[in-house]
Scaffold this active site. Structure first.
Site, PDB file in Angstrom:
ATOM      1  N   SER A   1      45.994  19.626 -34.295  1.00  0.00           N
ATOM      2  CA  SER A   1      46.437  20.631 -33.656  1.00  0.00           C
ATOM      3  C   SER A   1      47.915  20.605 -32.799  1.00  0.00           C
ATOM      4  O   SER A   1      48.475  21.383 -32.613  1.00  0.00           O
ATOM      5  CB  SER A   1      45.331  20.937 -32.646  1.00  0.00           C
ATOM      6  OG  SER A   1      45.007  19.883 -31.943  1.00  0.00           O
TER       7      SER A   1
ATOM      8  N   HIS B   1      41.883  24.222 -37.582  1.00  0.00           N
ATOM      9  CA  HIS B   1      43.230  24.882 -37.757  1.00  0.00           C
ATOM     10  C   HIS B   1      43.533  24.821 -39.353  1.00  0.00           C
ATOM     11  O   HIS B   1      44.297  25.393 -39.818  1.00  0.00           O
ATOM     12  CB  HIS B   1      44.467  24.077 -37.252  1.00  0.00           C
ATOM     13  CG  HIS B   1      44.469  24.206 -35.676  1.00  0.00           C
ATOM     14  ND1 HIS B   1      44.948  25.292 -35.174  1.00  0.00           N
ATOM     15  CD2 HIS B   1      43.809  23.457 -34.816  1.00  0.00           C
ATOM     16  CE1 HIS B   1      44.774  25.150 -33.957  1.00  0.00           C
ATOM     17  NE2 HIS B   1      43.986  24.019 -33.475  1.00  0.00           N
TER      18      HIS B   1
ATOM     19  N   LYS C   1      39.955  31.180 -34.522  1.00  0.00           N
ATOM     20  CA  LYS C   1      41.447  31.245 -34.793  1.00  0.00           C
ATOM     21  C   LYS C   1      42.048  31.977 -35.938  1.00  0.00           C
ATOM     22  O   LYS C   1      42.033  33.183 -35.625  1.00  0.00           O
ATOM     23  CB  LYS C   1      41.899  29.560 -34.909  1.00  0.00           C
ATOM     24  CG  LYS C   1      41.518  28.656 -33.770  1.00  0.00           C
ATOM     25  CD  LYS C   1      41.955  27.196 -33.945  1.00  0.00           C
ATOM     26  CE  LYS C   1      41.207  26.321 -33.015  1.00  0.00           C
ATOM     27  NZ  LYS C   1      41.712  26.690 -31.624  1.00  0.00           N
TER      28      LYS C   1
END
Ligand SMILES: Cc1ncc(COP(=O)(O)O)c(C=O)c1O
Length: 407
Positions: A195, A223, A254
């Site tokens: 990240s 991610h 996300k």
């Protein structure tokens, strides 16, 4: 930076037993490590209203812009009409609705796994997975740059030693696997996309070593979900490793644009987590609107890759732009760190970019090493080319001022 100072609330009453924290805040400020909150008064997007200023947003995990997608908003509103705003319970008591079950089944089909289990966040999904399957006699082997939620989950396992290998170093991973051969079970855990640095884990090599040394493999695709792999299925799909990675963590907070995390795994592991995972057992389940938002996001991902394609186009464009003006940036993903060095310089870079109309958050110790303070750019499919050009121009102006790039 404008701070959200609530200390002046007229009716606030306090004892003075917490006054020692004022000195601790002061200490953080002197070390340039104090963080205060910027406040957004618009929806999350490529352009936002932040601390009263309209700025280009290069800091959000809203990779695909799904948080304001009309189909997701419609799905959320309908779920509220049909089911209300909350579930009123943990999953194991009376907090499991038919939509939770249907979504998990659908998610498992998407991930090509036997089962999935949804948790309140990616943070708690890591906790649920790691703490439910290990016990005395087992060990965890963890990449040195893994996310804090993985580290914290390991810390909870008092009787399970944690071995760390240097970031993405396969020689060290093999050494840790060799030295732990007497353990009952080994869990090797890695972020899929790291990240803070935006690099992708060497998953094929990790999987091969785990097969050779009979270790369980877990990848945290926080991610990579919605970003890597066919239709955003993640790094396992990206490297074509279906059936060879035992546990996949994904986020719904996300690229998926809402909130939550999940564990994609076997049916038996799902059953065990339902019985043992403390965030699952002791914290209320996802509200209906979130569940149906995520279901609509899956519909979208499965039928249209235009947003993912645009995200990758923007990523390549911005990276090339930064390189062309002299920044030495490295990353495999839409996360692009721009290293400033000291925390003071990283804050200054972020402040100056903000003045130029671009918001990129500075990231300092303890999130990253003391001498690796940075601003972290995150691209989104929703950035326009004009916005990206404006941001590159701001990076050029401020980078020259701060001697991060040549004149
Ligand atoms: C690698 C990684 N894992 C887990 C998380 C936690 O996800 P969430 O924000 O959904 O709790 C994050 C997000 O910060 C992350 O970067």
């Amino acid at each position: 930076m404008t701070s959200t100072n609530q200390a002046e609330t007229p009716q606030a009453l306090k004892s003075h037993r917490l006054d020692f924290l004022e000195a601790e805040c002061q200490e953080l400020k002197e070390q340039h490590l104090f963080q205060s909150l910027r406040v957004m008064s618009s929806a999350q997007g490529a352009k936002i209203q932040l601390d009263g200023k309209s700025v280009i947003n290069l800091s959000s995990n809203n990779y695909l812009g799904l948080n304001t997608h009309p189909k997701l908003i419609t799905a959320a509103k309908k779920a509220i009409d049909d089911y209300g705003v909350g579930t009123g319970s943990v999953r194991t008591i009376i907090g499991t609705m038919d939509i939770h079950q249907a979504f998990e089944k659908r998610l498992a089909q998407f991930k090509h796994t036997e089962a999935t289990l949804v948790l309140q966040s990616g943070f708690t999904a890591n906790n649920a997975a790691v703490t439910s399957i290990l016990g005395e006699g087992d060990v965890v082997i963890s990449d040195s740059l893994n996310h804090a939620s993985i580290i914290d989950a390991c810390r909870l396992l008092k009787k399970v030693p944690r071995y760390v290998y240097a970031h993405a170093d396969m020689t060290e991973l093999e050494a840790r696997l060799k030295e732990t051969q007497s353990a009952r079970r080994r869990l090797v855990v890695t972020d899929g996309v790291f990240s803070m640095d935006g690099d992708i884990a060497p998953l094929p090599e990790i999987v091969a070593l785990c097969e050779q040394y009979n270790a369980i493999v877990m990848v945290d695709d926080a991610h990579a979900s919605g970003v890597f792999g066919k239709n955003g299925r993640g790094t396992v799909d990206h490297f074509n490793l279906h059936g060879r990675v035992d546990i996949q963590i994904g986020t719904l907070s996300k690229a998926i644009g809402a909130l939550g995390g999940y564990v994609a795994c076997t049916q038996a592991m799902r059953d065990i987590m339902i019985n043992r995972a403390r965030p699952f057992l002791f914290s209320t389940s996802a509200p209906p609107s979130v569940v149906m938002t995520c279901m609509a996001a899956l519909d979208l991902l499965e039928t249209d890759t235009a947003l993912i394609d645009q995200l990758w186009y923007n990523t390549r464009y911005f990276k090339a732009g930064l390189k062309s003006i002299g920044y030495n940036v490295q990353s495999d993903s839409p996360i692009i760190p721009v290293i400033a060095g000291t925390s003071e310089k990283a804050h200054r870079l972020s402040e100056r970019l903000f003045e130029e109309g671009v918001y990129v958050r500075s990231i300092v110790y303890p999130t990253v090493a003391l001498d690796k303070a940075r601003v972290r750019v995150i691209l989104s499919a929703t950035h326009t080319q004009t916005q990206l050009d404006q941001a590159i121009a701001a990076f050029e102006k401020v980078g020259k001022e701060l001697d991060l790039i040549g004149p």
